[in-house]
Write a protein that holds these residues in place. Structure first.
Motif, PDB file in Angstrom:
ATOM      1  N   HIS A 172      -3.544   9.611 -28.606  1.00 45.12           N
ATOM      2  CA  HIS A 172      -3.727  10.924 -29.245  1.00 45.12           C
ATOM      3  C   HIS A 172      -2.404  11.687 -29.308  1.00 45.12           C
ATOM      4  O   HIS A 172      -2.115  12.357 -30.320  1.00 45.12           O
ATOM      5  CB  HIS A 172      -4.768  11.733 -28.485  1.00 45.12           C
ATOM      6  N   LEU A 173      -1.602  11.584 -28.256  1.00 39.88           N
ATOM      7  CA  LEU A 173      -0.317  12.275 -28.213  1.00 39.88           C
ATOM      8  C   LEU A 173       0.782  11.488 -28.929  1.00 39.88           C
ATOM      9  O   LEU A 173       1.919  11.957 -29.006  1.00 39.88           O
ATOM     10  CB  LEU A 173       0.092  12.510 -26.754  1.00 39.88           C
ATOM     11  N   ARG A 174       0.435  10.310 -29.429  1.00 39.71           N
ATOM     12  CA  ARG A 174       1.383   9.436 -30.136  1.00 39.71           C
ATOM     13  C   ARG A 174       2.578   9.073 -29.264  1.00 39.71           C
ATOM     14  O   ARG A 174       3.712   8.988 -29.737  1.00 39.71           O
ATOM     15  CB  ARG A 174       1.847  10.092 -31.430  1.00 39.71           C
ATOM     16  N   LEU A 175       2.305   8.836 -27.984  1.00 40.82           N
ATOM     17  CA  LEU A 175       3.344   8.393 -27.061  1.00 40.82           C
ATOM     18  C   LEU A 175       3.294   6.873 -26.983  1.00 40.82           C
ATOM     19  O   LEU A 175       2.941   6.284 -25.962  1.00 40.82           O
ATOM     20  CB  LEU A 175       3.142   9.042 -25.685  1.00 40.82           C
ATOM     21  N   ASN A 176       3.667   6.245 -28.080  1.00 41.64           N
ATOM     22  CA  ASN A 176       3.530   4.793 -28.177  1.00 41.64           C
ATOM     23  C   ASN A 176       4.448   4.047 -27.219  1.00 41.64           C
ATOM     24  O   ASN A 176       4.135   2.946 -26.772  1.00 41.64           O
ATOM     25  CB  ASN A 176       3.806   4.347 -29.615  1.00 41.64           C
ATOM     26  N   GLY A 177       5.597   4.651 -26.918  1.00 37.67           N
ATOM     27  CA  GLY A 177       6.499   4.014 -25.970  1.00 37.67           C
ATOM     28  C   GLY A 177       5.876   3.894 -24.590  1.00 37.67           C
ATOM     29  O   GLY A 177       5.949   2.835 -23.951  1.00 37.67           O
ATOM     30  N   LEU A 178       5.248   4.971 -24.143  1.00 35.18           N
ATOM     31  CA  LEU A 178       4.574   4.933 -22.848  1.00 35.18           C
ATOM     32  C   LEU A 178       3.397   3.965 -22.885  1.00 35.18           C
ATOM     33  O   LEU A 178       3.126   3.253 -21.911  1.00 35.18           O
ATOM     34  CB  LEU A 178       4.077   6.334 -22.474  1.00 35.18           C
ATOM     35  N   LEU A 179       2.713   3.941 -23.998  1.00 35.00           N
ATOM     36  CA  LEU A 179       1.538   3.087 -24.120  1.00 35.00           C
ATOM     37  C   LEU A 179       1.910   1.607 -24.004  1.00 35.00           C
ATOM     38  O   LEU A 179       1.213   0.830 -23.344  1.00 35.00           O
ATOM     39  CB  LEU A 179       0.849   3.349 -25.465  1.00 35.00           C
ATOM     40  N   THR A 180       3.013   1.216 -24.623  1.00 42.00           N
ATOM     41  CA  THR A 180       3.390  -0.197 -24.632  1.00 42.00           C
ATOM     42  C   THR A 180       4.239  -0.599 -23.423  1.00 42.00           C
ATOM     43  O   THR A 180       4.291  -1.777 -23.063  1.00 42.00           O
ATOM     44  CB  THR A 180       4.168  -0.535 -25.919  1.00 42.00           C
ATOM     45  N   GLN A 181       4.890   0.373 -22.802  1.00 41.34           N
ATOM     46  CA  GLN A 181       5.802   0.035 -21.702  1.00 41.34           C
ATOM     47  C   GLN A 181       5.349   0.616 -20.363  1.00 41.34           C
ATOM     48  O   GLN A 181       6.129   0.686 -19.408  1.00 41.34           O
ATOM     49  CB  GLN A 181       7.207   0.559 -22.013  1.00 41.34           C
ATOM     50  N   TRP A 182       4.106   1.017 -20.262  1.00 40.31           N
ATOM     51  CA  TRP A 182       3.611   1.692 -19.053  1.00 40.31           C
ATOM     52  C   TRP A 182       3.863   0.867 -17.787  1.00 40.31           C
ATOM     53  O   TRP A 182       4.439   1.355 -16.813  1.00 40.31           O
ATOM     54  CB  TRP A 182       2.126   1.994 -19.219  1.00 40.31           C
ATOM     55  N   ASP A 183       3.452  -0.371 -17.809  1.00 42.42           N
ATOM     56  CA  ASP A 183       3.603  -1.212 -16.617  1.00 42.42           C
ATOM     57  C   ASP A 183       5.068  -1.430 -16.266  1.00 42.42           C
ATOM     58  O   ASP A 183       5.444  -1.397 -15.082  1.00 42.42           O
ATOM     59  CB  ASP A 183       2.903  -2.559 -16.828  1.00 42.42           C
ATOM     60  N   GLU A 184       5.912  -1.664 -17.274  1.00 39.40           N
ATOM     61  CA  GLU A 184       7.331  -1.882 -17.023  1.00 39.40           C
ATOM     62  C   GLU A 184       7.991  -0.639 -16.438  1.00 39.40           C
ATOM     63  O   GLU A 184       8.825  -0.728 -15.525  1.00 39.40           O
ATOM     64  CB  GLU A 184       8.047  -2.276 -18.317  1.00 39.40           C
ATOM     65  N   LEU A 185       7.613   0.548 -16.957  1.00 43.14           N
ATOM     66  CA  LEU A 185       8.184   1.790 -16.457  1.00 43.14           C
ATOM     67  C   LEU A 185       7.781   2.054 -15.013  1.00 43.14           C
ATOM     68  O   LEU A 185       8.610   2.465 -14.183  1.00 43.14           O
ATOM     69  CB  LEU A 185       7.749   2.969 -17.353  1.00 43.14           C
ATOM     70  N   LEU A 186       6.522   1.804 -14.703  1.00 43.40           N
ATOM     71  CA  LEU A 186       6.066   2.004 -13.323  1.00 43.40           C
ATOM     72  C   LEU A 186       6.734   1.002 -12.380  1.00 43.40           C
ATOM     73  O   LEU A 186       7.100   1.353 -11.242  1.00 43.40           O
ATOM     74  CB  LEU A 186       4.545   1.864 -13.251  1.00 43.40           C
ATOM     75  N   ALA A 187       6.904  -0.231 -12.849  1.00 38.76           N
ATOM     76  CA  ALA A 187       7.561  -1.243 -12.015  1.00 38.76           C
ATOM     77  C   ALA A 187       9.005  -0.852 -11.727  1.00 38.76           C
ATOM     78  O   ALA A 187       9.499  -1.007 -10.599  1.00 38.76           O
ATOM     79  CB  ALA A 187       7.498  -2.603 -12.707  1.00 38.76           C
ATOM     80  N   ALA A 188       9.698  -0.326 -12.741  1.00 36.09           N
ATOM     81  CA  ALA A 188      11.080   0.113 -12.545  1.00 36.09           C
ATOM     82  C   ALA A 188      11.144   1.280 -11.576  1.00 36.09           C
ATOM     83  O   ALA A 188      12.059   1.370 -10.748  1.00 36.09           O
ATOM     84  CB  ALA A 188      11.687   0.509 -13.891  1.00 36.09           C
ATOM     85  N   ALA A 189      10.159   2.178 -11.659  1.00 34.09           N
ATOM     86  CA  ALA A 189      10.120   3.322 -10.751  1.00 34.09           C
ATOM     87  C   ALA A 189       9.890   2.870  -9.307  1.00 34.09           C
ATOM     88  O   ALA A 189      10.494   3.404  -8.367  1.00 34.09           O
ATOM     89  CB  ALA A 189       9.017   4.286 -11.183  1.00 34.09           C
ATOM     90  N   ARG A 190       9.022   1.881  -9.116  1.00 30.21           N
ATOM     91  CA  ARG A 190       8.768   1.380  -7.753  1.00 30.21           C
ATOM     92  C   ARG A 190      10.009   0.696  -7.190  1.00 30.21           C
ATOM     93  O   ARG A 190      10.350   0.893  -6.015  1.00 30.21           O
ATOM     94  CB  ARG A 190       7.587   0.410  -7.777  1.00 30.21           C
ATOM     95  N   ARG A 191      10.679  -0.093  -8.024  1.00 34.53           N
ATOM     96  CA  ARG A 191      11.879  -0.778  -7.548  1.00 34.53           C
ATOM     97  C   ARG A 191      12.973   0.211  -7.177  1.00 34.53           C
ATOM     98  O   ARG A 191      13.706   0.011  -6.203  1.00 34.53           O
ATOM     99  CB  ARG A 191      12.401  -1.746  -8.619  1.00 34.53           C
ATOM    100  N   GLY A 192      13.083   1.259  -7.979  1.00 33.77           N
ATOM    101  CA  GLY A 192      14.119   2.248  -7.726  1.00 33.77           C
ATOM    102  C   GLY A 192      13.703   3.350  -6.786  1.00 33.77           C
ATOM    103  O   GLY A 192      14.508   4.234  -6.475  1.00 33.77           O
ATOM    104  N   ARG A 193      12.443   3.302  -6.345  1.00 39.36           N
ATOM    105  CA  ARG A 193      11.926   4.331  -5.439  1.00 39.36           C
ATOM    106  C   ARG A 193      12.200   5.734  -6.016  1.00 39.36           C
ATOM    107  O   ARG A 193      12.750   6.611  -5.360  1.00 39.36           O
ATOM    108  CB  ARG A 193      12.549   4.200  -4.054  1.00 39.36           C
ATOM    109  N   PHE A 194      11.768   5.897  -7.268  1.00 38.68           N
ATOM    110  CA  PHE A 194      12.006   7.168  -7.957  1.00 38.68           C
ATOM    111  C   PHE A 194      11.200   8.295  -7.323  1.00 38.68           C
ATOM    112  O   PHE A 194      10.058   8.103  -6.898  1.00 38.68           O
ATOM    113  CB  PHE A 194      11.609   7.060  -9.435  1.00 38.68           C
ATOM    114  N   SER A 195      11.805   9.476  -7.298  1.00 31.72           N
ATOM    115  CA  SER A 195      11.056  10.678  -6.956  1.00 31.72           C
ATOM    116  C   SER A 195      10.167  11.036  -8.133  1.00 31.72           C
ATOM    117  O   SER A 195      10.317  10.485  -9.230  1.00 31.72           O
ATOM    118  CB  SER A 195      12.011  11.835  -6.652  1.00 31.72           C
TER     119      SER A 195
END
Length: 299
Positions: free
Chosen positions: A11-34
């Motif tokens: 609905h928000l047309r956030l297609n990047g988040l939609l297609t890369q959600w798992d990759e983004l979360l994985a990168a955040a876990r590896r980097g221990r992002f705040s």
């Protein structure tokens, strides 16, 4: 990702988040992002994706027949082309920031279309709207618009492009009505938008081609004063004298300071020197000579 979140992202047309959600979360876990860094990372990824999509869409809508990047232009094959001057104009980008017109003139096969396309692509990549059209196609569209009285709508469309390439001016004969519509378009774009023109004709031949010397002269004012002093000088000179013979131009240094002094009260010798000197960086100091005021780069 659950279905509810998928629905929200769509609905928000956030297609990047939609297609890369798992990759983004994985990168955040590896980097221990705040939390703050995670949000920044996510939004930057979405911004990069949308920016790239918008860039590609501008390129697609520009109707460029062949993608010719300036980096691939064969300067080595064009020995008479001043590569330094071309790249200086390209890199400065002032043809867009100052709404300057450029006319690429020369015989068939010398790379005019490639240069115009390269300049257009840079404008598109830097966020401007642009369009590529051949002169025969343009005047045909303008002429056809008269049948249903849509010429004003079409003129508005072409006058609004930030950068318009008009390719192959001079390859077909035109009728007076077509010439008038073309002039109207150039008038609307004058000093407000950038127009890039390619032609196999020199400006001095445009009067014959357009079958209207007055309109050709007016187009000259709108193009040559932006395109450069030397082409302007050559065109003016052809109206004043039957020919010019220059001696010793091969001894003129290609770079560095040099001064050319002219003292003819009618400024014809000044025009001759300007037309024949093998330098693209000449400035004209011509106090009290109205003929030189038509050139933007004179003082």
């Amino acid at each position: 990702m659950d279905e509810e979140l998928q629905k929200i992202l769509k609905h928000l047309r956030l297609n990047g988040l939609l297609t890369q959600w798992d990759e983004l979360l994985a990168a955040a876990r590896r980097g221990r992002f705040s939390h703050e860094r995670l949000l920044q990372h996510v939004f930057q990824a979405e911004y990069r994706l949308k920016t790239e999509q918008a860039r590609m869409l501008r390129r697609k809508r520009a109707h460029i027949p062949e993608i010719l990047e300036i980096e691939t232009f064969p300067f080595a094959r064009q020995s008479k082309l001043d590569r330094k001057r071309v790249m200086s104009l390209y890199d400065s980008f002032d043809y867009m920031t100052r709404q300057r017109n450029i006319a690429w003139l020369g015989p068939t096969g010398c790379g005019k279309t490639g240069l115009a396309t390269g300049f257009l692509l840079q404008a598109l990549d830097r966020g401007h709207r642009g369009y590529f059209i051949t002169f025969p196609e343009l005047v045909a569209k303008l002429y056809a618009s008269l049948a249903d009285h849509s010429q004003e709508k079409l003129l508005r469309k072409f006058s609004r492009y930030d950068c318009l390439v008009i390719d192959e001016v001079g390859y077909v004969e035109v009728e007076p009505t077509q010439v008038g519509l073309f002039f109207t378009l150039m008038q609307k774009r004058h000093k407000t938008k950038t127009t890039l023109i390619t032609s196999n004709l020199g400006f001095r031949e445009w009067g014959t081609f357009l079958k209207n010397k007055h309109l050709a002269s007016a187009l000259f004012d709108r193009l040559v004063v932006e395109c450069g002093t030397q082409e302007g000088a050559r065109t003016f000179l052809s109206r004043l004298v039957s020919g010019v013979r220059a001696h010793g131009v091969e001894r003129v240094p290609q770079q560095g300071p040099v001064v050319f002094a002219c003292n003819h009260p009618g400024a014809v010798d000044g025009l001759a020197a300007l037309a024949e000197m093998p330098r693209g960086d000449i400035k004209v100091f011509a106090t009290g000579q109205p003929i030189f005021r038509r050139f933007r780069c004179s003082d």
